[in-house]
Design an enzyme around this catalytic site. Structure first.
Site, PDB file in Angstrom:
ATOM      1  N   ASP A  41      -1.728 -11.632   4.910  1.00 27.34           N
ATOM      2  CA  ASP A  41      -3.169 -11.742   5.183  1.00 27.34           C
ATOM      3  C   ASP A  41      -3.584 -13.170   5.568  1.00 27.34           C
ATOM      4  O   ASP A  41      -4.725 -13.396   5.971  1.00 27.34           O
ATOM      5  CB  ASP A  41      -3.974 -11.290   3.958  1.00 27.34           C
ATOM      6  CG  ASP A  41      -3.817  -9.788   3.713  1.00 27.34           C
ATOM      7  OD1 ASP A  41      -3.532  -9.050   4.675  1.00 27.34           O
ATOM      8  OD2 ASP A  41      -3.968  -9.357   2.559  1.00 27.34           O
ATOM      9  N   GLN A  99       0.845  -1.198   0.000  1.00 27.05           N
ATOM     10  CA  GLN A  99       0.000   0.000   0.000  1.00 27.05           C
ATOM     11  C   GLN A  99       0.878   1.243   0.000  1.00 27.05           C
ATOM     12  O   GLN A  99       0.620   2.192  -0.732  1.00 27.05           O
ATOM     13  CB  GLN A  99      -0.929  -0.025   1.208  1.00 27.05           C
ATOM     14  CG  GLN A  99      -1.931  -1.178   1.120  1.00 27.05           C
ATOM     15  CD  GLN A  99      -2.847  -1.280   2.319  1.00 27.05           C
ATOM     16  OE1 GLN A  99      -2.646  -0.629   3.330  1.00 27.05           O
ATOM     17  NE2 GLN A  99      -3.858  -2.135   2.208  1.00 27.05           N
TER      18      GLN A  99
END
Ligand code: S3P
Length: 443
Positions: free
Chosen positions: A327, A180
């Site tokens: 994740d 990100q």
């Protein structure tokens, strides 16, 4: 298989093994990027296979409020497809009010890069969880490039950004491996004069580097370095989003733990930065394999096949590999709880700043299963038990975190007793049809 009470959902054990061949919804990271990059581009992009989830809808609403025309509609397979016409060289319009990124860190952080080159003032905010997540990692490099944030140096949303028409290109050493952060800087770099380079301490997912060239932006990328040279005009593209490896991970782990299961998940992204979980499971002795089929916009695509495996053993995952499973650590931790011996995930500090503190949540959840789990420094230790007998009447709190909700659901689905999961509805963030898909695979 599930019943919903007022606050919790009951997840019942699967009546039979999982079997067959299936697909999972579109990749969340690639879907966000397809929507955002198309909105930035000149002309119309055609998108297929876009994930229809709360997070991606946050990105869609954000770019609409900034002036992009989004005409994506629901398809029979549950995905979104259609066109996005971007603002191109006109730039985004001043939105009427703040942009609510809801639960989506990807929306908020990538938007900061998207907005950096434009002289408009936009307030970004989000839900309670997103308002706790660190943003300085993004605003710091963007401020070096010339963007302004109000209040300056604030760590959490809401934050108001004012872009700068004359962005400076920078070379930035990222303090953590974060796609990100990398993407926000590269997106600003598309409009900066000169070469913007991002060095990472470990490789993070590289969808941005792979996808920007589809929009006419050349990128250079190697293991821990990515750069763009600006300014470049982005042009619309056609993107077919493959299945989400992170969603596939839940089906793979369910099949692994449910005796007699054998499953293939096709048309899924096999990007090496995303299938670290397959490599970790292989090292634990799991019968899991990938088969490459094609590459859509250079994203490797193929299938993952898995068989339930009785004799799993613990393993050690070095810090360098954590970004490729970031994740999946909650669900891999559940698998580790069923494996013989110790599993160690090194350098998992980033888990503390996800949708919830996933490190604390994993320790607490596995403790309920009677599994010795602890954190030393930034390392997570799990002393697995292949004879684990999951206690009855377990109640888990997802804390509104989609990946925790699915992890704890697996305890009920693959075990002997049903479990209760509070706020299970948050799976809508990344995989709204998770339970229905699992039900469809029961043979
Ligand atoms: C994402 C990057 C990862 C990941 C998140 C999606 C992305 O976050 O955890 O779910 O799409 O770039 P970080 O970049 O903060 O590691």
């Amino acid at each position: 298989m599930s019943t919903e009470g007022s606050r919790t959902t009951t997840i019942m054990p699967l009546s039979s093994p999982l079997a067959g061949c299936t697909r999972v919804p579109g990749d969340k990271s690639i879907s966000h990027r397809a929507v955002l990059f198309s909105a930035m581009a000149e002309g119309t992009s055609h998108l297929e296979g876009v994930l229809d989830s709360a997070d991606v809808r946050a990105s869609i609403e954000a770019v609409r409020s900034l002036g992009a025309t989004v005409d994506l509609s629901e398809q029979p397979d549950g995905s979104l497809a259609g066109s996005v016409t971007g603002w191109g060289s006109h730039g985004p319009q001043q939105p009427e009010g703040p942009i609510d990124c809801h639960n989506s860190g990807t929306t908020a952080r990538l938007l900061m890069g998207v907005l950096a080159p434009w002289p408009i003032t936009v307030e970004l905010t989000g839900d309670r969880s997103l308002q706790k997540r660190p943003m300085r990692r993004i605003t710091a490099p963007l401020m070096k490039m010339g963007a302004r944030f109000e209040p300056a140096g604030k760590e959490t949303l809401p934050i108001t950004e004012t872009g700068c028409a004359a962005l400076r290109a920078i070379t930035y050493d990222a303090p953590m491996a974060s796609a990100q952060l990398k993407t926000a800087v590269l997106l600003a770099g598309v409009y900066a004069e000169g070469t913007t380079t991002l060095n990472e301490p470990a490789p993070s997912r590289n969808h941005t580097e792979l996808m920007l060239p589809e929009y006419g932006v050349p990128t250079t990328a190697s293991a821990r370095v990515a750069s763009v040279t600006g300014p470049v005009v982005m042009y619309g593209s056609d993107i077919d989003v493959p299945g989400d490896a992170s969603s596939a991970a839940f089906l793979v782990c369910a099949a692994l733990l449910k005796e007699g299961s054998e499953l293939t998940i096709e048309h899924v992204s096999l990007n090496a930065a995303r299938i670290g979980f397959v490599r970790t499971l292989e090292r634990m002795g799991a019968e899991v394999a990938v088969a490459y089929e094609s590459s859509e916009g250079k994203e490797p695509i193929g299938s993952i096949t898995v068989k339930s495996t009785a004799h799993l053993h613990g393993c050690e995952v070095p810090a360098q590999h954590i970004a490729s499973i970031v994740d999946e650590i909650p669900v891999l931790s559940l698998v580790a709880a069923h494996a013989r011996g110790l599993t160690v995930f090194r350098g998992v500090e980033e888990l503390r700043v996800k949708e919830t503190n996933r490190l604390a949540a994993v320790v607490e959840g596995l403790d309920r299963l009677g599994i010795d789990t602890w954190v030393e420094g930034d390392d997570l230790y799990i002393e697995g038990d292949p004879d684990l007998e999951v206690p009855a009447d377990l109640v888990f709190d997802s804390q509104g975190d989609h990946r925790l909700a699915m992890t704890w659901a697996l305890v009920g689905l693959t075990g002997e007793h049903s479990v209760e999961v509070a706020d299970f509805g948050c799976v809508a963030v990344s995989y709204p049809g998770f339970l229905k898909d699992v039900e469809g695979l029961v043979r």
